[in-house]
Design an enzyme around this catalytic site. Structure first.
Site, PDB file in Angstrom:
ATOM      1  N   GLU A  38       0.859  -1.161   0.073  1.00  0.00           N
ATOM      2  CA  GLU A  38      -0.105  -0.067  -0.130  1.00  0.00           C
ATOM      3  C   GLU A  38       1.004   1.312  -0.121  1.00  0.00           C
ATOM      4  O   GLU A  38       1.797   1.137   0.637  1.00  0.00           O
ATOM      5  CB  GLU A  38      -0.775  -0.092   1.229  1.00  0.00           C
ATOM      6  CG  GLU A  38      -1.968  -1.141   1.081  1.00  0.00           C
ATOM      7  CD  GLU A  38      -3.001  -0.742   2.185  1.00  0.00           C
ATOM      8  OE1 GLU A  38      -4.363  -1.090   1.755  1.00  0.00           O
ATOM      9  OE2 GLU A  38      -2.781  -0.566   3.243  1.00  0.00           O
TER      10      GLU A  38
ATOM     11  N   CYS B 124       3.420   8.325   1.204  1.00  0.00           N
ATOM     12  CA  CYS B 124       4.153   7.582   2.097  1.00  0.00           C
ATOM     13  C   CYS B 124       4.089   6.321   1.603  1.00  0.00           C
ATOM     14  O   CYS B 124       3.247   5.495   0.870  1.00  0.00           O
ATOM     15  CB  CYS B 124       2.843   7.371   3.292  1.00  0.00           C
ATOM     16  SG  CYS B 124       3.432   6.222   4.487  1.00  0.00           S
TER      17      CYS B 124
ATOM     18  N   CYS C 273       6.269  -7.016   7.375  1.00  0.00           N
ATOM     19  CA  CYS C 273       7.003  -6.308   8.507  1.00  0.00           C
ATOM     20  C   CYS C 273       7.314  -7.534   9.680  1.00  0.00           C
ATOM     21  O   CYS C 273       6.305  -8.325   9.966  1.00  0.00           O
ATOM     22  CB  CYS C 273       6.580  -5.069   8.975  1.00  0.00           C
ATOM     23  SG  CYS C 273       7.951  -4.322  10.049  1.00  0.00           S
TER      24      CYS C 273
ATOM     25  N   CYS D 124       5.404  -4.815  15.959  1.00  0.00           N
ATOM     26  CA  CYS D 124       4.748  -3.610  16.884  1.00  0.00           C
ATOM     27  C   CYS D 124       3.294  -4.161  17.051  1.00  0.00           C
ATOM     28  O   CYS D 124       2.633  -4.221  15.959  1.00  0.00           O
ATOM     29  CB  CYS D 124       4.822  -2.386  16.248  1.00  0.00           C
ATOM     30  SG  CYS D 124       6.720  -1.842  16.019  1.00  0.00           S
TER      31      CYS D 124
ATOM     32  N   CYS E 217       0.325  -2.246  15.178  1.00  0.00           N
ATOM     33  CA  CYS E 217       0.410  -1.960  13.995  1.00  0.00           C
ATOM     34  C   CYS E 217      -0.004  -3.025  13.103  1.00  0.00           C
ATOM     35  O   CYS E 217       0.255  -4.026  13.146  1.00  0.00           O
ATOM     36  CB  CYS E 217       1.821  -1.529  13.530  1.00  0.00           C
ATOM     37  SG  CYS E 217       2.246  -1.431  11.760  1.00  0.00           S
TER      38      CYS E 217
ATOM     39  N   GLY F 171       6.409  -2.093   6.452  1.00  0.00           N
ATOM     40  CA  GLY F 171       7.914  -2.588   6.517  1.00  0.00           C
ATOM     41  C   GLY F 171       8.746  -1.651   7.266  1.00  0.00           C
ATOM     42  O   GLY F 171       8.216  -0.470   7.804  1.00  0.00           O
ATOM     43  N   GLU F 172      10.033  -2.181   7.536  1.00  0.00           N
ATOM     44  CA  GLU F 172      11.058  -1.514   8.296  1.00  0.00           C
ATOM     45  C   GLU F 172      12.016  -1.080   7.264  1.00  0.00           C
ATOM     46  O   GLU F 172      12.920  -1.897   6.808  1.00  0.00           O
ATOM     47  CB  GLU F 172      11.452  -2.501   9.353  1.00  0.00           C
ATOM     48  CG  GLU F 172      13.088  -1.893  10.290  1.00  0.00           C
ATOM     49  CD  GLU F 172      12.900  -0.490  10.427  1.00  0.00           C
ATOM     50  OE1 GLU F 172      13.832   0.221  10.061  1.00  0.00           O
ATOM     51  OE2 GLU F 172      12.152  -0.091  11.577  1.00  0.00           O
TER      52      GLU F 172
ATOM     53  N   SER G 222      11.297   6.454   8.607  1.00  0.00           N
ATOM     54  CA  SER G 222      10.995   6.077  10.014  1.00  0.00           C
ATOM     55  C   SER G 222      11.313   4.614  10.214  1.00  0.00           C
ATOM     56  O   SER G 222      11.110   3.591   9.735  1.00  0.00           O
ATOM     57  CB  SER G 222       9.385   6.166   9.826  1.00  0.00           C
ATOM     58  OG  SER G 222       9.015   5.494  11.246  1.00  0.00           O
TER      59      SER G 222
ATOM     60  N   SER H 126      10.732   5.501  16.121  1.00  0.00           N
ATOM     61  CA  SER H 126       9.529   5.089  16.871  1.00  0.00           C
ATOM     62  C   SER H 126       9.946   4.584  18.314  1.00  0.00           C
ATOM     63  O   SER H 126      10.337   3.611  18.323  1.00  0.00           O
ATOM     64  CB  SER H 126       8.947   3.944  16.174  1.00  0.00           C
ATOM     65  OG  SER H 126       8.259   4.384  15.009  1.00  0.00           O
ATOM     66  N   LEU H 127       9.388   5.453  19.204  1.00  0.00           N
ATOM     67  CA  LEU H 127       9.798   5.078  20.822  1.00  0.00           C
ATOM     68  C   LEU H 127       8.790   4.679  21.434  1.00  0.00           C
ATOM     69  O   LEU H 127       8.794   3.349  21.969  1.00  0.00           O
ATOM     70  CB  LEU H 127      10.276   6.519  21.338  1.00  0.00           C
ATOM     71  CG  LEU H 127      10.961   6.349  22.465  1.00  0.00           C
ATOM     72  CD1 LEU H 127      12.287   5.720  22.492  1.00  0.00           C
ATOM     73  CD2 LEU H 127      11.278   8.074  23.059  1.00  0.00           C
ATOM     74  N   HIS H 128       7.794   5.061  21.320  1.00  0.00           N
ATOM     75  CA  HIS H 128       6.514   4.641  22.127  1.00  0.00           C
ATOM     76  C   HIS H 128       6.557   3.876  23.639  1.00  0.00           C
ATOM     77  O   HIS H 128       5.433   3.938  24.436  1.00  0.00           O
ATOM     78  CB  HIS H 128       5.839   3.390  21.375  1.00  0.00           C
ATOM     79  CG  HIS H 128       5.898   3.825  19.862  1.00  0.00           C
ATOM     80  ND1 HIS H 128       5.494   4.894  19.278  1.00  0.00           N
ATOM     81  CD2 HIS H 128       6.200   2.914  19.154  1.00  0.00           C
ATOM     82  CE1 HIS H 128       5.481   4.684  18.096  1.00  0.00           C
ATOM     83  NE2 HIS H 128       6.015   3.869  17.830  1.00  0.00           N
TER      84      HIS H 128
ATOM     85  N   CYS I  39      -0.850   6.309  10.316  1.00  0.00           N
ATOM     86  CA  CYS I  39       0.279   5.524  10.526  1.00  0.00           C
ATOM     87  C   CYS I  39      -0.249   4.088  11.236  1.00  0.00           C
ATOM     88  O   CYS I  39      -1.164   4.252  12.266  1.00  0.00           O
ATOM     89  CB  CYS I  39       1.005   6.531  11.609  1.00  0.00           C
ATOM     90  SG  CYS I  39       1.821   7.815  10.738  1.00  0.00           S
TER      91      CYS I  39
END
Length: 362
Positions: A95, A108, A115, A119, A122, A180-181, A212, A235-237, A354
């Site tokens: 996507e 984006c 991925c 997470c 996600c 994905g990462e 990201s 990405s911390l969270h 996101c």
């Protein structure tokens, strides 16, 4: 059996030049071909009359311009967001999202099918990992958005031919925040970035590209050492190891202390700011204590915090933090001299926000 043609979009401008020279032709032809494709948006050899006939005959058998067919196109009720489900050659799907803002258009784009980072909130992470994307498949997503904008521009002025027009919108920003990462697919992502930022092509400029990562420490260190001048968002969270690992399983492989060391190294080496992303989940990580913990963790860094109220996914039951609580969180960060923004919510109704991108396997 003759090998399949090379995907043109896998090649940097230098790689194309070297290939053309190996064929025995002038590098001038490589430069003109590059301009036809990336500046003028052309893909048919018949539309490239300035290339010699003998060169076109050779290149046509060696190079291809594959597009990613659109399986589904969805428009958000917000009027500014479109999501494209694009088909890969092996019938997998990815996507890509087009987002309009005042004075700019952002794409984006995805770097993997699925991925591996897992997470919990996600949708892509809930899918699992299928495969890396090739550089050309990453580039093709940006080109798709560029074509959409070119066509809208052509329609605006009543122009029916190929190539750019003098009015209308153009692609200005790329965010590698799709499926994905990116740092898990480092080489392909960097090749794609080089192609997209090439001054003789789409010429996005490294200041218009944001990558990201969920915190792939070796990738952050490599990015710093190679001097890649793109924007980095981490990405911390969670502001403690236990809290972060509960949301981001990869934190068990690269613990918070190790991640912070890598981020500080990146800031010092690159002499540039890091953007930290914090998904605000009601009752989970949005309290005043959480905000103070973030402040203490990041205080003194050249950093900005992007606060993102949770977007809904089928596989996670959390709720987004409300605006009042988000503003309180932001106010506490100011006490630590940490600039922050609250992410503008776009495309939530079409699962284009996101953490919402996902497809079913073929």
């Amino acid at each position: 059996m003759k090998p399949a043609p090379v995907n043109f979009h896998d090649l940097t401008r230098e790689a194309l030049r070297l290939q053309v020279v190996r064929w025995g032709f002038s590098p001038v032809h490589a430069a003109r071909l590059w301009a036809y494709v990336y500046l003028e948006g052309l893909e048919r050899w018949a539309d490239m009359p300035e290339l010699p006939v003998r060169f076109r005959a050779k290149a046509e058998g060696e190079l291809a311009f594959p597009r990613l067919p659109v399986a589904t196109e969805t428009h958000s009720a917000d009027g500014f967001t479109r999501k494209y489900l694009l088909a890969l050659a092996d019938d997998r799907r990815i996507e890509t999202v087009l987002m309009r803002y005042t004075g700019r258009v952002t794409a984006c784009i995805s770097s993997q099918a699925g991925c591996a980072m897992g997470c919990v909130f996600c949708a892509t992470g809930q899918m699992g990992f299928a495969r890396h994307l090739a550089a050309g498949e990453i580039v093709a997503q940006a080109l798709h958005v560029d074509r959409v904008l070119r066509q809208a521009s052509c329609n605006l002025v009543g122009y029916k031919g190929p190539g750019p027009t003098s009015r209308g919108e153009r692609l200005r920003n790329i965010v590698l925040m799709g499926m994905g990462e990116p740092l898990h697919n480092y080489d392909a992502v960097m090749t794609a970035t080089e192609i997209l930022c090439d001054s003789a092509g789409l010429s996005l400029g490294t200041k218009q590209v944001t990558l990201s990562t969920v915190g792939v420490v070796p990738g952050i260190l490599r990015l710093a050492d190679e001097g890649r001048p793109i924007h980095l968002a981490v990405s911390l969270h969670g502001a403690t190891q236990a809290e972060r690992a509960a949301l981001v399983p990869v934190a068990k492989k690269w613990p918070l202390d190790e991640l912070m060391d890598a981020c500080r190294y990146y800031i010092a080496k690159q002499q540039r700011r890091i953007f930290y992303e914090w998904t605000l989940i009601e009752g989970k990580n949005d309290s005043a204590d959480n905000a103070h913990a973030v402040g203490r963790l990041l205080q003194g860094q050249n950093a900005q915090v992007n606060l993102i109220p949770l977007n809904p996914t089928a596989g996670y039951g959390g709720a987004p933090t409300g605006q009042d609580a988000a503003r309180r969180f932001q106010q506490i960060l100011r006490e630590y001299r940490l600039p922050s923004t609250i992410r503008q919510r776009r495309g939530i109704d079409i699962a284009a926000g996101c953490g919402q991108l996902a497809t079913l396997p073929p």
